[in-house]
Write a protein that holds these residues in place. Structure first.
Motif, PDB file in Angstrom:
ATOM      1  N   UNK A  54      -6.907  -3.031   5.654  1.00 48.59           N
ATOM      2  CA  UNK A  54      -7.981  -3.668   6.259  1.00 48.59           C
ATOM      3  C   UNK A  54      -8.822  -2.478   6.498  1.00 48.59           C
ATOM      4  N   UNK A  55      -8.607  -1.434   7.094  1.00 49.98           N
ATOM      5  CA  UNK A  55      -9.460  -0.577   7.381  1.00 49.98           C
ATOM      6  C   UNK A  55     -10.164   0.197   6.147  1.00 49.98           C
ATOM      7  N   UNK A  56      -9.108   0.326   5.223  1.00 51.21           N
ATOM      8  CA  UNK A  56      -9.678   0.928   3.890  1.00 51.21           C
ATOM      9  C   UNK A  56     -10.649  -0.048   3.192  1.00 51.21           C
ATOM     10  N   UNK A  92      -8.227   2.265  11.842  1.00 47.01           N
ATOM     11  CA  UNK A  92      -7.322   1.199  11.549  1.00 47.01           C
ATOM     12  C   UNK A  92      -6.557   0.579  12.822  1.00 47.01           C
ATOM     13  N   UNK A  93      -6.806   1.187  13.867  1.00 51.64           N
ATOM     14  CA  UNK A  93      -6.200   0.700  15.027  1.00 51.64           C
ATOM     15  C   UNK A  93      -4.629   0.850  15.193  1.00 51.64           C
ATOM     16  N   UNK A  94      -4.144   2.023  14.586  1.00 51.30           N
ATOM     17  CA  UNK A  94      -2.770   2.431  14.463  1.00 51.30           C
ATOM     18  C   UNK A  94      -2.450   3.603  15.356  1.00 51.30           C
ATOM     19  N   UNK A 115       2.832  -5.427   9.547  1.00 55.64           N
ATOM     20  CA  UNK A 115       1.470  -5.779   9.993  1.00 55.64           C
ATOM     21  C   UNK A 115       0.626  -4.160  10.247  1.00 55.64           C
ATOM     22  N   UNK A 116       1.276  -2.994  10.629  1.00 48.06           N
ATOM     23  CA  UNK A 116       0.819  -1.673  10.404  1.00 48.06           C
ATOM     24  C   UNK A 116       0.141  -1.354   9.090  1.00 48.06           C
ATOM     25  N   UNK A 117       0.959  -1.808   8.167  1.00 45.34           N
ATOM     26  CA  UNK A 117       0.336  -1.421   6.571  1.00 45.34           C
ATOM     27  C   UNK A 117      -0.822  -2.321   6.479  1.00 45.34           C
ATOM     28  N   UNK A 149       0.843  -1.167   0.001  1.00 48.18           N
ATOM     29  CA  UNK A 149      -0.150   0.010   0.129  1.00 48.18           C
ATOM     30  C   UNK A 149       0.878   1.291  -0.087  1.00 48.18           C
ATOM     31  N   UNK A 150       0.539   2.281  -0.668  1.00 43.51           N
ATOM     32  CA  UNK A 150       1.216   3.611  -0.755  1.00 43.51           C
ATOM     33  C   UNK A 150       0.643   4.739  -0.004  1.00 43.51           C
ATOM     34  N   UNK A 151       1.597   5.450   0.380  1.00 41.04           N
ATOM     35  CA  UNK A 151       1.135   6.694   1.077  1.00 41.04           C
ATOM     36  C   UNK A 151       0.171   7.557   0.075  1.00 41.04           C
TER      37      UNK A 151
END
Length: 85
Positions: A54-56, A25-27, A47-49, A2-4
């Motif tokens: 997943x949130x998207x 997103x839980x981040x 894992x953060x990505x 995933x990109x910025x």
């Protein structure tokens, strides 16, 4: 991957401030800010990505393309249902 740019586009489509999207997103807010700063692959732990992705996707968006062609769009609605948004 995933990109910025995709993260920024997704947040814009959803109309969410960074803090609200980070919460979904839980981040941590700082991680999301770091991820959004990159035009290419976001420089965060895998894992953060994944959490951001997943949130998207949970919001009804889909990621597409690679490199400079990468973007985000609303997922097509199933037949008989209006598109999300």
């Amino acid at each position: 991957m995933i990109t910025g740019k995709q993260i920024r586009e997704a947040r814009a489509l959803l109309g969410l401030p960074r803090s609200k999207f980070a919460e979904r997103a839980g981040v941590p807010h700082a991680i999301l800010k770091l991820a959004e700063m990159a035009d290419g692959e976001c420089p965060v732990q895998i894992e953060r990505a994944r959490q951001i992705r997943r949130a998207i996707e949970a919001a009804g968006l889909e990621l597409y393309g690679e490199g400079g062609e990468a973007g985000v769009r609303w997922r097509a609605a199933p037949p008989g249902r209006p598109p999300p948004g």
